[in-house]
Each structure stands twice: as structure tokens, then as C-alpha cells.
Design an enzyme around this catalytic site. Sequence first.
Site, PDB file in Angstrom:
ATOM      1  N   TYR A 292       0.832  -1.201   0.000  1.00 44.55           N
ATOM      2  CA  TYR A 292       0.000   0.000   0.000  1.00 44.55           C
ATOM      3  C   TYR A 292       0.869   1.253   0.000  1.00 44.55           C
ATOM      4  O   TYR A 292       1.735   1.427   0.849  1.00 44.55           O
ATOM      5  CB  TYR A 292      -0.872  -0.025   1.254  1.00 44.55           C
ATOM      6  CG  TYR A 292      -1.880   1.081   1.394  1.00 44.55           C
ATOM      7  CD1 TYR A 292      -3.218   0.852   1.076  1.00 44.55           C
ATOM      8  CD2 TYR A 292      -1.529   2.331   1.875  1.00 44.55           C
ATOM      9  CE1 TYR A 292      -4.162   1.854   1.230  1.00 44.55           C
ATOM     10  CE2 TYR A 292      -2.464   3.333   2.027  1.00 44.55           C
ATOM     11  CZ  TYR A 292      -3.783   3.090   1.703  1.00 44.55           C
ATOM     12  OH  TYR A 292      -4.722   4.092   1.856  1.00 44.55           O
ATOM     13  N   TYR A 343      -6.575   4.197  -6.412  1.00 47.74           N
ATOM     14  CA  TYR A 343      -6.604   4.249  -4.950  1.00 47.74           C
ATOM     15  C   TYR A 343      -7.982   3.786  -4.493  1.00 47.74           C
ATOM     16  O   TYR A 343      -8.928   4.566  -4.449  1.00 47.74           O
ATOM     17  CB  TYR A 343      -6.326   5.664  -4.460  1.00 47.74           C
ATOM     18  CG  TYR A 343      -6.397   5.797  -2.964  1.00 47.74           C
ATOM     19  CD1 TYR A 343      -5.410   5.246  -2.153  1.00 47.74           C
ATOM     20  CD2 TYR A 343      -7.450   6.473  -2.342  1.00 47.74           C
ATOM     21  CE1 TYR A 343      -5.471   5.362  -0.775  1.00 47.74           C
ATOM     22  CE2 TYR A 343      -7.514   6.599  -0.970  1.00 47.74           C
ATOM     23  CZ  TYR A 343      -6.521   6.040  -0.186  1.00 47.74           C
ATOM     24  OH  TYR A 343      -6.573   6.154   1.176  1.00 47.74           O
TER      25      TYR A 343
END
Length: 393
Positions: A292, A343
Site C-alpha cells: 500500500y 486508490y
Amino acid sequence: MTERTLRGKVAIVGVGETTYYKHGKSPDPEFVLALKAILAACADAGIDPRKIDGFASYSNDRNEPSRLAAALGLPDLRFSNMMWGGGGGGGAGAVGNAAAAVAAGMADCVVVYRALAQGQFQRFGAAAPGGVASGEPALNAPYGLMSPAQRFAMRAMRFMHENGIGHNAQRAIALAAYAHAQRNPRAVMHGKPLTAEAYDASRWIVEPWRLYDCCMENDGAAAVIIVPAERARDFQHKPAYLLGSAQGSEYRNGARGHNAPLYATSSFTTVAPRLYGMAKVKPSDVDVLQSYENFTGGVLMSLVEHGFFKAEEANEFLVPENLMAPTGKLPLNTSGGNLAECYMHGLELQIEAVRQLRGTSTAQVPDVNVSMVISGPMVTPVSSMILGSGETL
């Protein structure tokens, strides 16, 4: 005493996603996006959506399981779960929570999902609206620390300063993500390659991060379907078995006012050892990694805390060729990640981890047996997970 573990007990058998949009540009509301991703995951698995009997999410997802169950016509909702914490720290944790429910017999088919339509609600990258600050913002906002980039930059600056890490290490992470996105038609940044020169010329957001060090903001939804391991081969695709999942953070990590005892941390110092212990693998066993990226510095710190290299080795290890599929030492964010694919609070990383095990990634690494995901560095709690092929069991 019988060992308590999730290793080999469940598998991901379906993945689904919507089109990914720039923030505020989705033609659909969040709830519709969530349903579309779930239905896509069911189609991928080849199952009737009415076989779902549980839901798990994270980061305060607004799409309530009871409402999803009604819309999908589920005959019985047996499990609903939300992992605490903002940002993407719960992506792998939500999979772990769903896996625990399936392994314990609380449900048979659980969907992990995340949906975002920022045009309906607040933009995530902006400071919170309103004239009153309470809790942690009351300690930070008066000093100008309001956006996520401002809050996390200080930790990354400390880590890089203490370990002599230069900006080129962060640049390599960004360049690898954008290069992989050029091979991925689903990526928002597909067709928009990034060069080292363009990275260096981009504007500062907050030191040590330039524009391309920061994740995008997008609308869309993603979902994965989890079933018991003994049923996994009944579905359309090669199963991705869960080898390990861990969540949490170290002692007083959530101390407010930036006064935690261990400040320069991505929050994984106690989580990573538990992850490897359950999965029964080592960092050197990992074939491909999705980490991430709220910001490239968080990826850098996460890689150190998960044991892929030591902090003093970061400048040498973090060069683009080491991070590129198919031949890099550690192929990283092979769909483009949060920086260049989408995202979706990181759940698109779980989908890419599954695709790598299936052999269907647009930046495929050969002979993948161990596929790993790191979720949400520098928030709390954070989480990580490791998936494996049938051969790893």
C-alpha cells in the site's frame, strides 16, 4: 494443544472491481459501486450472489451489510464485520477477519469489499471540514498538520534521516508503479508514463514527497470472495489460499500528539513477525509483493519492517530494476498500485495478489507461489497478508 492458525483454511476464489474513476467523477453512488464490484466477483467465481452469507470491510465503509444483503436478495446474512481505523490499514485485516469467520464456521462465503465515491462525501486527501477540531486533530491542526501527507511526512523524514536514505529510493518505488501501470489497461495512469526527469521536476507536496510520491484519489469499488479451502477447487479459477494474516501495531503506536515511543515506524514492527509465523514463510520466499502506497516513504519503511532489506541497505536495494516484473529481485505493485492503478483504499492490491497467483496479471511474474500484500503503513492498526498456491500447502 492444537495449533490455532488460518494457514490453508480458506481461499479467495473470486475477485471483482468496477471501472476506476478520478475522485468525484463516478457516475454511480457508492452503494451501486459496491454492488457492481460484488457482482463482478461473483461472476469471476462463477457463483450465484445469493450464496454469499457474510460481508467484511474496513476504513468506515458506508455500505452497510444488511442493505447489501437486501439488495442482493441473500436468504441469510450470517456475518458482518468492520475493521477499525482509517486509511488503508485494514485491507489485509478485513480479509483476515473474513477468513476467521469462514474457518470458524460462522459463514460459508464472505465478501470483502470497499467502495468510494468521493463526490458524494469528503475528499480523502483534504483536511477535514469544519471549525472545531477534537481528538488527535486538536493537537495537530493548530500547527498546520491537517492533511494525511502533512501528518505522515514527519515520520518518514525521521526514518530517512536516521538511516541516511536518499530521495532516489522513493523515486524508484514511483517509477516501478508507473511502469507497471503502462501494461495495465485498467490503470487510471495507463498511457501516462513517468520518467525520472518528470519525477524530479514535479512540485513538492510536503517534504520529503513530491507529487508522484503521493497516491491518487479515486472513485470505484473492489471485492474478493472467500470460501473454505475444501470448496476452493469447485470454482472457475485457481484458488489463492490464505497462508497468513496479521493486524495491529506496536506499543503506544496510537499515542496522540506525535509522541509515540517509536516514532519513525510504519507500524509493522510487531505485526510482521506474527504474519511470517502463521504463514510459515520467510521474506526470501515471497515471489511478488503489493505494498500500500499512501506515500512512497511508507512503502520504504514497510519493506524494511517486513524484513526485505535493512534500513541501511535501502539506497542500494531500491532501484527500479529490482522492483520491476518479471525479473526484479522483489517485483512491487505490479498493477500500478495506489500510485498509478487506482486508490481503492488498497483493496485493488489484494486483487492483484490473486491475479499473480492465477498467472493473469498484466505484469506477470513467472512461477508465483507466494504472493504478499502490505496494507496501510503509518496508520494504526495496520495489517498484512500472504497468499499461496496449492503447492505451498
